[in-house]
Design a protein around this motif. Structure first.
Motif, short mmCIF file in Angstrom:
data_model
loop_
_atom_site.label_atom_id
_atom_site.label_comp_id
_atom_site.label_asym_id
_atom_site.label_seq_id
_atom_site.Cartn_x
_atom_site.Cartn_y
_atom_site.Cartn_z
N ASP A 42 9.14 -1.24 -10.74
CA ASP A 42 8.34 -1.98 -9.77
C ASP A 42 7.71 -1.04 -8.75
O ASP A 42 6.71 -1.39 -8.12
N LEU A 43 8.30 0.14 -8.59
CA LEU A 43 7.82 1.12 -7.62
C LEU A 43 8.21 2.52 -8.08
O LEU A 43 9.29 2.71 -8.64
N ASP A 115 4.22 0.81 12.49
CA ASP A 115 2.85 0.40 12.84
C ASP A 115 1.81 1.38 12.30
O ASP A 115 0.67 1.00 12.05
N GLU A 116 2.22 2.63 12.11
CA GLU A 116 1.29 3.66 11.61
C GLU A 116 1.33 3.78 10.09
O GLU A 116 0.59 4.59 9.52
N GLY A 117 2.16 3.01 9.42
CA GLY A 117 2.20 3.05 7.96
C GLY A 117 3.39 3.78 7.39
O GLY A 117 3.33 4.23 6.24
N GLY A 118 4.48 3.90 8.14
CA GLY A 118 5.66 4.59 7.64
C GLY A 118 6.62 3.71 6.88
O GLY A 118 7.59 4.21 6.29
N VAL A 119 6.38 2.40 6.88
CA VAL A 119 7.23 1.45 6.16
C VAL A 119 6.35 0.60 5.26
O VAL A 119 5.32 0.07 5.69
N PHE A 120 6.76 0.46 3.98
CA PHE A 120 5.97 -0.25 2.98
C PHE A 120 6.76 -1.44 2.44
O PHE A 120 8.00 -1.41 2.39
N THR A 121 6.03 -2.44 2.00
CA THR A 121 6.64 -3.58 1.33
C THR A 121 5.90 -3.84 0.02
O THR A 121 4.66 -3.94 0.01
N PHE A 122 6.64 -3.89 -1.09
CA PHE A 122 6.06 -4.10 -2.41
C PHE A 122 6.77 -5.26 -3.09
O PHE A 122 8.00 -5.37 -3.04
N CYS A 125 9.96 -7.84 -9.35
CA CYS A 125 10.46 -8.94 -10.20
C CYS A 125 9.49 -10.12 -10.19
O CYS A 125 9.89 -11.28 -10.02
N GLY A 126 8.20 -9.81 -10.33
CA GLY A 126 7.21 -10.87 -10.37
C GLY A 126 7.08 -11.64 -9.08
O GLY A 126 6.64 -12.80 -9.09
N GLY A 127 7.46 -11.02 -7.96
CA GLY A 127 7.36 -11.67 -6.66
C GLY A 127 8.64 -12.31 -6.19
O GLY A 127 8.72 -12.76 -5.03
N GLU A 128 9.66 -12.36 -7.04
CA GLU A 128 10.93 -12.98 -6.63
C GLU A 128 11.69 -12.10 -5.63
O GLU A 128 12.47 -12.61 -4.83
N GLN A 129 11.47 -10.79 -5.69
CA GLN A 129 12.11 -9.86 -4.77
C GLN A 129 11.04 -8.98 -4.12
O GLN A 129 9.88 -8.96 -4.54
N ARG A 130 11.46 -8.23 -3.09
CA ARG A 130 10.58 -7.25 -2.45
C ARG A 130 11.35 -5.94 -2.28
O ARG A 130 12.55 -5.96 -1.97
N ILE A 131 10.65 -4.85 -2.48
CA ILE A 131 11.22 -3.54 -2.14
C ILE A 131 10.60 -3.12 -0.82
O ILE A 131 9.37 -3.00 -0.69
N ARG A 132 11.45 -2.91 0.17
CA ARG A 132 10.98 -2.43 1.48
C ARG A 132 11.39 -0.96 1.59
O ARG A 132 12.57 -0.63 1.51
N LEU A 133 10.40 -0.11 1.76
CA LEU A 133 10.59 1.35 1.69
C LEU A 133 10.22 2.00 3.02
O LEU A 133 9.09 1.83 3.51
N LEU A 183 16.32 -2.72 0.22
CA LEU A 183 15.96 -1.69 1.19
C LEU A 183 16.14 -0.31 0.59
O LEU A 183 17.18 -0.01 0.01
N VAL A 184 15.09 0.53 0.75
CA VAL A 184 15.11 1.89 0.20
C VAL A 184 14.61 2.85 1.28
O VAL A 184 13.66 2.55 2.01
N PHE A 185 15.27 3.99 1.37
CA PHE A 185 14.87 5.05 2.31
C PHE A 185 14.52 6.29 1.49
O PHE A 185 15.29 6.69 0.60
N ALA A 186 13.34 6.87 1.73
CA ALA A 186 12.90 8.07 1.00
C ALA A 186 12.63 9.18 2.00
O ALA A 186 11.88 8.98 2.97
N ALA A 187 13.22 10.36 1.79
CA ALA A 187 13.08 11.45 2.77
C ALA A 187 13.09 12.80 2.09
O ALA A 187 13.80 13.01 1.10
N HIS A 188 12.29 13.71 2.63
CA HIS A 188 12.32 15.11 2.20
C HIS A 188 13.10 15.87 3.27
O HIS A 188 12.57 16.24 4.32
N VAL A 189 14.39 16.07 3.01
CA VAL A 189 15.28 16.60 4.03
C VAL A 189 16.47 17.27 3.35
O VAL A 189 16.84 16.92 2.22
N TYR A 190 17.07 18.21 4.06
CA TYR A 190 18.30 18.84 3.57
C TYR A 190 19.50 18.08 4.14
O TYR A 190 19.64 17.92 5.36
N VAL A 191 20.35 17.59 3.25
CA VAL A 191 21.58 16.93 3.65
C VAL A 191 22.71 17.94 3.53
O VAL A 191 22.93 18.51 2.45
#
Length: 414
Positions: A42-43, A115-122, A125-133, A183-191
């Protein structure tokens, strides 16, 4: 069930000791597209270092954009900028290929609030669910520099990153529907604690990392920056480095390269399964005699080979010998494995400093060069020393121009 495809650290344009890897990139990127077509996510999320340099050549730009468009035809594709990427280029990519022109490609060039576009919603499952990134590109430590100090401290960096992450998580959870939203978090970072290669340890400051325990409690955290694929959290709240799709250096020869297929339900930890990428030319290291290499030739056929050859004289043409044994391999800086030799003895006072030619001859002995080869090398060294002593310094163009200008100054009358 929502499905996510996680890939990272392509480093398009990377060369290995000057050898282009065009065919390798073509192979592994085609594999990624095939996996996307098969898994139908889906994403798709790319967690940074799309390119190896911040100013990639045009052929690399075309190669990466062509593949990203293929992925965007399968599912919306979000790419966050890594430390190797140019935020300005990413802003341009988004303008030319992003949602404003009707394409499902999203480039996150810098840290942005919701507000600047750092969080997305897609939809999923055909609209039954949403991925918030929530997407966090690489954040340079200088962002948190305090005027009262010379450099950014570890405490400043940790506190600053925690604050930025919290901003995005607050936005991610706003109007959260526990029955619908993944809910999904995506980051380019050293853990801190992630397993790095030797080259990454040399480049990456241990101080500028975030602790595993402060990673967000979301269904899946998609990480980029480290090339070795690995999970850095337990099964309760999974976080994973997808890793690079091909080995970037010889410290990665034992890594199993992959992308990650992630299946998730709202409010639950995701199930993440790596999918192997096998298309790139393998990197290998060999140490032994030419006879041993010949006996094991099948193991090293077609590889990028870093070979240390023992039992040979210094004047042996190693690259030629290796090419005869392995015509399909690419030899990377082959070298001789020489044992120190004890046949060079100097009778001198230990408190007395050796003359430079004698010191060089002693060095050759320590490196295992002796006999006629040592004589010839030492003689060439002495000739070079004499040439340096005899020659006047070469003229410097800037000095000559300055001297001429001072000798012939310009006046209004002239």
């Amino acid at each position: 069930m929502s499905r996510l495809l996680h890939t990272s650290d392509w480093h398009v344009g990377h060369t290995l000791y000057g050898h282009p890897r065009t065919d390798d990139f073509k192979a592994v990127l085609a594999e990624i597209v095939d996996i996307a077509q098969e898994s139908q996510p889906d994403l798709i999320v790319h967690t940074g270092d799309l390119f190896h340099t911040s100013r990639p050549p045009t052929p690399d730009l075309i190669r990466a954009m062509r593949v990203l468009r293929q992925l965007a035809d399968i599912a919306p594709t979000v790419v966050v900028a890594g430390n190797h990427d140019s935020p300005t280029f990413f802003e341009f990519f988004d303008l030319m290929n992003g949602p404003s022109v009707g394409r499902g490609l999203f480039f996150v060039d810098r840290f942005r609030t919701a507000d600047e576009g750092g969080v997305f919603t897609f939809d999923a499952c055909g609209g039954e669910q949403r991925i918030r990134l929530a997407a966090m590109p690489f954040v340079h430590p200088n962002r948190f520099w305090q005027r009262s100090s010379l450099t950014t401290s570890r405490a400043d960096y940790t506190e600053g990153m925690r604050g930025l992450q919290q901003q995005q998580l607050d936005a991610l959870r706003k109007d959260y529907d526990p029955d619908r939203d993944v809910l999904v978090f995506a980051a380019h970072v050293y853990v801190t604690g992630a397993k790095r290669t030797e080259s990454e340890r040399r480049r990456m400051d241990e101080s500028f990392g975030i602790a595993q325990e402060v990673l967000p409690e979301v269904s899946y955290t998609a990480l980029g920056h480290i090339h070795r694929p690995q999970t850095v959290r337990g099964p309760t709240f999974p976080a994973r480095y997808a890793g690079s799709p091909l080995a970037i250096d010889f410290g990665e020869i034992d890594d199993s390269k992959s992308v990650v297929v992630v299946d998730a339900e709202p409010g639950r930890p995701a199930r993440h399964v790596p999918r192997a990428l096998l298309g790139a030319r393998r990197l290998a290291v060999f140490e032994g005699t030419l006879a041993q290499l010949r006996a094991e030739a099948a193991q090293y056929d077609g590889t990028f080979l870093k070979a240390v050859i023992t039992g040979e004289e210094p004047d042996v043409p190693l690259a030629q010998k290796i090419a005869e044994i392995l015509p399909n391999a690419i030899a990377i800086n082959p070298s001789l494995g020489l044992e120190p030799t004890g046949d060079i003895v100097f009778d001198f006072d230990p408190g007395e400093e050796l003359e430079l030619p004698d010191a060089f001859r002693a060095y050759l002995g320590q490196e295992g060069v002796s006999g006629a080869a040592a004589d010839a090398t030492a003689a060439a060294f002495v000739r070079l020393l004499n040439e340096v002593d005899d020659e006047a310094p070469s003229p410097v163009l800037a000095e000559e121009l300055l001297r001429a200008a001072l000798e012939d100054t310009w006046t209004e009358e002239s």
